[in-house]
Design an enzyme around this catalytic site. Structure first.
Site, PDB file in Angstrom:
ATOM      1  N   SER A  12      -2.540  16.516  31.216  1.00  0.00           N
ATOM      2  CA  SER A  12      -3.238  16.303  29.893  1.00  0.00           C
ATOM      3  C   SER A  12      -4.835  16.386  30.040  1.00  0.00           C
ATOM      4  O   SER A  12      -5.449  17.162  29.291  1.00  0.00           O
ATOM      5  CB  SER A  12      -2.643  15.054  29.306  1.00  0.00           C
ATOM      6  N   THR A  39       2.122  15.086  34.049  1.00  0.00           N
ATOM      7  CA  THR A  39       3.117  14.066  33.756  1.00  0.00           C
ATOM      8  C   THR A  39       3.748  13.924  32.304  1.00  0.00           C
ATOM      9  O   THR A  39       5.006  13.950  32.409  1.00  0.00           O
ATOM     10  CB  THR A  39       2.565  12.685  33.827  1.00  0.00           C
ATOM     11  N   CYS A  40       2.800  14.079  31.494  1.00  0.00           N
ATOM     12  CA  CYS A  40       3.267  13.956  29.970  1.00  0.00           C
ATOM     13  C   CYS A  40       4.474  14.780  29.557  1.00  0.00           C
ATOM     14  O   CYS A  40       5.444  14.530  29.075  1.00  0.00           O
ATOM     15  CB  CYS A  40       2.144  13.905  29.253  1.00  0.00           C
ATOM     16  N   CYS A  45       6.155  11.846  28.555  1.00  0.00           N
ATOM     17  CA  CYS A  45       6.122  11.483  27.101  1.00  0.00           C
ATOM     18  C   CYS A  45       7.252  12.234  26.413  1.00  0.00           C
ATOM     19  O   CYS A  45       8.161  11.795  25.752  1.00  0.00           O
ATOM     20  CB  CYS A  45       4.908  11.814  26.443  1.00  0.00           C
ATOM     21  N   LYS A  48      10.923  12.309  27.760  1.00  0.00           N
ATOM     22  CA  LYS A  48      11.323  10.773  27.460  1.00  0.00           C
ATOM     23  C   LYS A  48      11.827  10.700  26.133  1.00  0.00           C
ATOM     24  O   LYS A  48      12.842  10.337  25.657  1.00  0.00           O
ATOM     25  CB  LYS A  48      10.133   9.824  27.870  1.00  0.00           C
ATOM     26  N   GLY A 172       9.653  -4.867  32.967  1.00  0.00           N
ATOM     27  CA  GLY A 172       9.385  -5.130  31.588  1.00  0.00           C
ATOM     28  C   GLY A 172       8.412  -4.347  30.699  1.00  0.00           C
ATOM     29  O   GLY A 172       8.265  -4.771  29.533  1.00  0.00           O
ATOM     30  N   TYR A 174       6.549  -0.606  29.258  1.00  0.00           N
ATOM     31  CA  TYR A 174       7.147   0.151  28.275  1.00  0.00           C
ATOM     32  C   TYR A 174       8.136   1.517  28.882  1.00  0.00           C
ATOM     33  O   TYR A 174       9.143   1.473  28.241  1.00  0.00           O
ATOM     34  CB  TYR A 174       6.059   0.830  27.281  1.00  0.00           C
ATOM     35  N   GLU A 178      11.882   1.634  27.205  1.00  0.00           N
ATOM     36  CA  GLU A 178      12.299   2.579  26.660  1.00  0.00           C
ATOM     37  C   GLU A 178      13.700   3.201  27.186  1.00  0.00           C
ATOM     38  O   GLU A 178      14.454   3.912  26.585  1.00  0.00           O
ATOM     39  CB  GLU A 178      11.178   3.721  26.818  1.00  0.00           C
ATOM     40  N   ARG A 201       4.473  -7.430  28.138  1.00  0.00           N
ATOM     41  CA  ARG A 201       3.324  -8.451  28.257  1.00  0.00           C
ATOM     42  C   ARG A 201       2.029  -7.492  27.600  1.00  0.00           C
ATOM     43  O   ARG A 201       2.053  -6.478  27.853  1.00  0.00           O
ATOM     44  CB  ARG A 201       3.250  -8.403  29.971  1.00  0.00           C
ATOM     45  N   GLY A 258       5.740   0.090  37.380  1.00  0.00           N
ATOM     46  CA  GLY A 258       4.129   0.203  37.501  1.00  0.00           C
ATOM     47  C   GLY A 258       3.891   1.603  38.064  1.00  0.00           C
ATOM     48  O   GLY A 258       4.668   2.399  38.644  1.00  0.00           O
ATOM     49  N   ASP A 299      -5.445   9.108  33.928  1.00  0.00           N
ATOM     50  CA  ASP A 299      -4.765   8.138  34.534  1.00  0.00           C
ATOM     51  C   ASP A 299      -5.332   7.696  36.020  1.00  0.00           C
ATOM     52  O   ASP A 299      -5.281   6.532  36.685  1.00  0.00           O
ATOM     53  CB  ASP A 299      -3.256   8.379  34.782  1.00  0.00           C
ATOM     54  N   THR A 307      -1.858   9.510  27.069  1.00  0.00           N
ATOM     55  CA  THR A 307      -2.074  10.978  26.998  1.00  0.00           C
ATOM     56  C   THR A 307      -3.018  11.294  26.175  1.00  0.00           C
ATOM     57  O   THR A 307      -4.244  11.931  26.242  1.00  0.00           O
ATOM     58  CB  THR A 307      -0.851  12.000  26.422  1.00  0.00           C
ATOM     59  N   HIS A 429       7.450   4.237  -2.508  1.00  0.00           N
ATOM     60  CA  HIS A 429       8.578   3.805  -2.577  1.00  0.00           C
ATOM     61  C   HIS A 429       9.797   4.782  -2.717  1.00  0.00           C
ATOM     62  O   HIS A 429      10.047   5.474  -3.346  1.00  0.00           O
ATOM     63  CB  HIS A 429       8.689   2.838  -4.007  1.00  0.00           C
ATOM     64  N   GLU A 434       5.418   0.749   2.780  1.00  0.00           N
ATOM     65  CA  GLU A 434       5.086  -0.075   1.617  1.00  0.00           C
ATOM     66  C   GLU A 434       4.885  -1.348   1.895  1.00  0.00           C
ATOM     67  O   GLU A 434       4.043  -1.803   1.267  1.00  0.00           O
ATOM     68  CB  GLU A 434       5.696   0.520   0.558  1.00  0.00           C
TER      69      GLU A 434
HETATM   70  C1  LIG Z   1       7.979   8.254  32.051  1.00  0.00           C
HETATM   71  C2  LIG Z   1       6.626   8.061  31.029  1.00  0.00           C
HETATM   72  C3  LIG Z   1       6.692   8.132  29.673  1.00  0.00           C
HETATM   73  C4  LIG Z   1       5.333   8.183  29.310  1.00  0.00           C
HETATM   74  N1  LIG Z   1       5.399   8.037  27.868  1.00  0.00           N
HETATM   75  C5  LIG Z   1       4.214   8.416  27.224  1.00  0.00           C
HETATM   76  C6  LIG Z   1       4.078   8.367  25.555  1.00  0.00           C
HETATM   77  O1  LIG Z   1       5.176   8.098  25.092  1.00  0.00           O
HETATM   78  N2  LIG Z   1       2.779   8.394  25.262  1.00  0.00           N
HETATM   79  C7  LIG Z   1       1.449   8.401  26.058  1.00  0.00           C
HETATM   80  O2  LIG Z   1       0.636   8.559  25.504  1.00  0.00           O
HETATM   81  N3  LIG Z   1       1.436   8.465  27.400  1.00  0.00           N
HETATM   82  C8  LIG Z   1       2.668   8.336  27.883  1.00  0.00           C
HETATM   83  N4  LIG Z   1       2.872   8.365  29.370  1.00  0.00           N
HETATM   84  C9  LIG Z   1       1.581   8.364  30.040  1.00  0.00           C
HETATM   85  C10 LIG Z   1       0.941   9.774  30.167  1.00  0.00           C
HETATM   86  O3  LIG Z   1       1.996  10.764  30.995  1.00  0.00           O
HETATM   87  C11 LIG Z   1      -0.121   9.780  31.164  1.00  0.00           C
HETATM   88  O4  LIG Z   1      -1.385   8.780  30.426  1.00  0.00           O
HETATM   89  C12 LIG Z   1      -0.810  11.140  31.128  1.00  0.00           C
HETATM   90  O5  LIG Z   1       0.036  12.431  31.703  1.00  0.00           O
HETATM   91  C13 LIG Z   1      -2.058  11.209  31.805  1.00  0.00           C
HETATM   92  O6  LIG Z   1      -2.575  12.619  31.849  1.00  0.00           O
HETATM   93  P1  LIG Z   1      -3.470  12.901  33.240  1.00  0.00           P
HETATM   94  O7  LIG Z   1      -4.040  14.330  32.988  1.00  0.00           O
HETATM   95  O8  LIG Z   1      -4.471  11.858  33.522  1.00  0.00           O
HETATM   96  O9  LIG Z   1      -2.466  12.951  34.624  1.00  0.00           O
HETATM   97  P2  LIG Z   1      -1.231  13.611  34.864  1.00  0.00           P
HETATM   98  O10 LIG Z   1      -0.743  14.217  33.534  1.00  0.00           O
HETATM   99  O11 LIG Z   1      -0.431  12.984  35.784  1.00  0.00           O
HETATM  100  O12 LIG Z   1      -2.011  15.054  35.561  1.00  0.00           O
HETATM  101  C14 LIG Z   1      -2.323  14.827  36.804  1.00  0.00           C
HETATM  102  C15 LIG Z   1      -1.929  16.465  37.324  1.00  0.00           C
HETATM  103  O13 LIG Z   1      -2.430  16.863  38.478  1.00  0.00           O
HETATM  104  C16 LIG Z   1      -2.125  17.311  39.456  1.00  0.00           C
HETATM  105  N5  LIG Z   1      -2.408  16.863  40.910  1.00  0.00           N
HETATM  106  C17 LIG Z   1      -2.476  15.605  41.349  1.00  0.00           C
HETATM  107  N6  LIG Z   1      -3.163  15.771  42.601  1.00  0.00           N
HETATM  108  C18 LIG Z   1      -3.791  16.899  42.579  1.00  0.00           C
HETATM  109  C19 LIG Z   1      -4.087  17.688  43.686  1.00  0.00           C
HETATM  110  N7  LIG Z   1      -4.824  17.157  44.885  1.00  0.00           N
HETATM  111  N8  LIG Z   1      -4.687  19.200  43.350  1.00  0.00           N
HETATM  112  C20 LIG Z   1      -3.966  19.761  42.382  1.00  0.00           C
HETATM  113  N9  LIG Z   1      -3.396  19.043  41.530  1.00  0.00           N
HETATM  114  C21 LIG Z   1      -3.096  17.690  41.561  1.00  0.00           C
HETATM  115  C22 LIG Z   1      -0.447  16.495  39.348  1.00  0.00           C
HETATM  116  O14 LIG Z   1       0.616  17.327  39.924  1.00  0.00           O
HETATM  117  C23 LIG Z   1      -0.641  16.523  37.673  1.00  0.00           C
HETATM  118  O15 LIG Z   1       0.075  17.542  37.291  1.00  0.00           O
HETATM  119  C24 LIG Z   1       4.027   8.553  29.869  1.00  0.00           C
HETATM  120  C25 LIG Z   1       4.283   8.494  31.349  1.00  0.00           C
HETATM  121  C26 LIG Z   1       5.233   8.369  31.865  1.00  0.00           C
HETATM  122  C27 LIG Z   1       5.490   8.388  33.705  1.00  0.00           C
END
Ligand SMILES: Cc1cc2nc3c(=O)[nH]c(=O)nc-3n(C[C@H](O)[C@H](O)[C@H](O)COP(=O)(O)OP(=O)(O)OC[C@H]3O[C@@H](n4cnc5c(N)ncnc54)[C@H](O)[C@@H]3O)c2cc1C
Length: 453
Positions: A12, A39-40, A45, A48, A172, A174, A178, A201, A258, A299, A307, A429, A434
């Site tokens: 993201s 990840t998202c 996200c 999920k 415990g 999110y 979920e 928490r 975590g 992250d 995200t 309504h 509301e």
């Molecule tokens: C199960 C789950 C559910 C979630 N649900 C939600 C939600 O409902 N709403 C929400 O807002 N957030 C949610 N999140 C959190 C959200 O997914 C993250 O906050 C978001 O993806 C962070 O984006 P990012 O770009 O920092 O990292 P990421 O999306 O993790 O992207 C990092 C990318 O870097 C790549 N990478 C890593 N190291 C290297 C390297 N050395 N060279 C090349 N590529 C590399 C990885 O392959 C990855 O694709 C959820 C997370 C999980 C695990």
């Protein structure tokens, strides 16, 4: 230098940063080692939420009888759900890649690591860049208990071949609650194990309490105030031993315990970038690391792992560096949701964080839909209002459509709306929303033993 900007990670944060910077005319390279969208899109996200919808459809089929539908609910086809989800995600991966290509970024489908502060090894190729953004995200962690390798983490859940019939979810937070909703909704016997008296928490206490009740109403078996001690494999089953001396025999143990930043093998030492004890890259308000031309976003900085925060940070860094629009991202009043069943959404401060004298308004009711279905479900709404300025400091909701409702309220709260502004807004309504503009009866005042009525 080969590039004005090199982005490590196509999630993201990274995709947004690379795309916007390229749009501003910068020469951008971006490396992603696994899947575009991160990840998202792939293991967070998006899939999920498809699973939450799947679980809700099953419940809706039961509830439809209350509305006269003669629906016989058959079984659930897990493989069909996973295939539909995979198809949609492949489409999204393509969109992310196309956006980068169209913006003119050079794509590297490889792992990147620092050789020095301006040089990277990207899948064996050497590239140099003026500025580097680390956007490598995080990964799920397990508890350090005997047999931990017998459990799974969220990354695995989205690719399971079969749905487990009995699941123990540890955690415990999110993600734990979920998936408790998902598995229970899809018909699995679902245990949820956490160390605290209540889940989530850090969230408002009333929401935590309401969620524990909702989980139980959905058939989730809660084991509170306990810690897992070990996992063993017995006759193809997993035996999860808990600190209260009970043993749960299940098909799958899921650690939702975590996440940790992805910094291993990145060569941060070679670049001189400092990390905290948990591996998070430390940044200043401009998302700059201790090395002035290296930034970290999303992250991997382990602050508010969401995200929309990650994308906002990517956008802000790109605008600041190449768009002549220096700006930062405020992490205050960030609205957030938990896609439990029913969901939670929240913006602003909790009652525990409220200053003395703050006025608290709470309402709890059976949602209209379930007046007829008979499903035991309660909606909870709460406003926290500053006692002096009348500004609304926090809005919290547990109930259907909570994330959709709170997103709108977040605008009002960020704009500084007062309770009087809420009161003069006419409701729509009949809706649950509301209620937020018709909360007239104060439930209590923070810091006072007895609230006025
Ligand atoms: C199960 C789950 C559910 C979630 N649900 C939600 C939600 O409902 N709403 C929400 O807002 N957030 C949610 N999140 C959190 C959200 O997914 C993250 O906050 C978001 O993806 C962070 O984006 P990012 O770009 O920092 O990292 P990421 O999306 O993790 O992207 C990092 C990318 O870097 C790549 N990478 C890593 N190291 C290297 C390297 N050395 N060279 C090349 N590529 C590399 C990885 O392959 C990855 O694709 C959820 C997370 C999980 C695990």
């Amino acid at each position: 230098m080969d590039f004005d900007l090199f982005v490590i990670g196509g999630g993201s944060a990274g995709v947004r940063c690379g795309r916007i910077a390229a749009g501003h005319g910068a020469r951008v390279g971006i490396a992603e080692e696994r899947f575009w969208g991160g990840t998202c899109v792939n293991i967070g996200c998006v899939p999920k939420k498809f699973m939450v919808y799947a679980a809700e459809y099953g419940m809706n089929a039961d509830d439809a009888r209350g509305y006269g539908w003669d629906i016989a609910k058959g079984g659930h086809d897990w493989a069909a759900l996973i295939a539909a989800k995979d198809k949609e995600i492949a489409r999204l991966n393509g969109i992310y890649l196309r956006l980068l290509n169209q913006a003119g970024a050079k794509i590297f489908e490889a792992k990147a690591r620092f050789i020095d502060a301006h040089t990277l090894d990207v899948g064996g190729a050497r590239v140099t860049a003026e500025k580097i953004v680390v956007a490598t995200g995080g990964h799920p962690t397990r508890l350090d208990i005997p047999g931990a390798e017998l459990g799974v983490v969220s990354d695995d859940i989205f690719y399971l071949k079969e749905m487990p019939k009995r699941v123990a979810i540890i955690g415990g937070g999110y993600i734990a609650v979920e998936f408790a909703g998902i598995f229970a909704g899809l018909g699995a016997q679902t245990h949820l194990i956490y160390r605290q008296p209540l889940p989530l928490r850090g969230f408002d206490e009333d929401l935590r309490l309401g969620l524990a009740e909702a989980l139980t109403a959905n058939g989730v078996i809660i084991h509170r105030d306990v810690t897992p001690e070990s996992i063993a494999e017995v006759d193809g089953e997993k035996a999860l031993a808990l600190s209260d001396l009970s043993v749960l025999n299940v098909d799958m143990v899921f650690f939702a315990t975590g996440r940790a930043p992805n910094v291993a093998g990145l060569g941060l030492d070679e670049a001189g970038v400092s990390v905290a004890a948990n591996g998070a890259i430390a940044v200043d308000a401009e998302l700059r690391t201790n090395v002035p031309h290296i930034y970290a976003i999303g992250d991997v900085t382990d602050r508010l792992n969401l995200t929309p925060v990650a994308t906002a940070e990517g956008h802000a860094v790109a605008d600041s560096l190449f768009g002549n629009k220096p700006r930062t991202v405020s992490l205050e009043n960030v609205p957030t949701a938990v896609f439990s069943i029913p969901p939670i959404a929240t913006v602003g401060i909790t009652e525990d964080q409220a200053p003395d004298g703050a006025r608290v308004f709470v309402t709890k009711f059976t949602p209209m839909r379930h007046q007829i279905t008979g499903r035991p479900r309660r909606t909870l709404m709460k406003l926290i209002v500053d006692g002096r300025s009348d500004r609304v400091l926090g809005a919290h909701m547990l109930g259907e459509d909570a994330p959709e409702i709170i997103q709108g309220l977040a605008v009002a709260i960020i704009a500084g709306a007062t309770k009087a502004d809420f009161d003069r807004t006419i409701g729509i309504h009949p809706t649950a929303a509301e209620e937020f503009v018709t909360l007239r009866t104060q439930t209590r005042i923070v810091g006072e033993d007895v609230g006025g009525e």
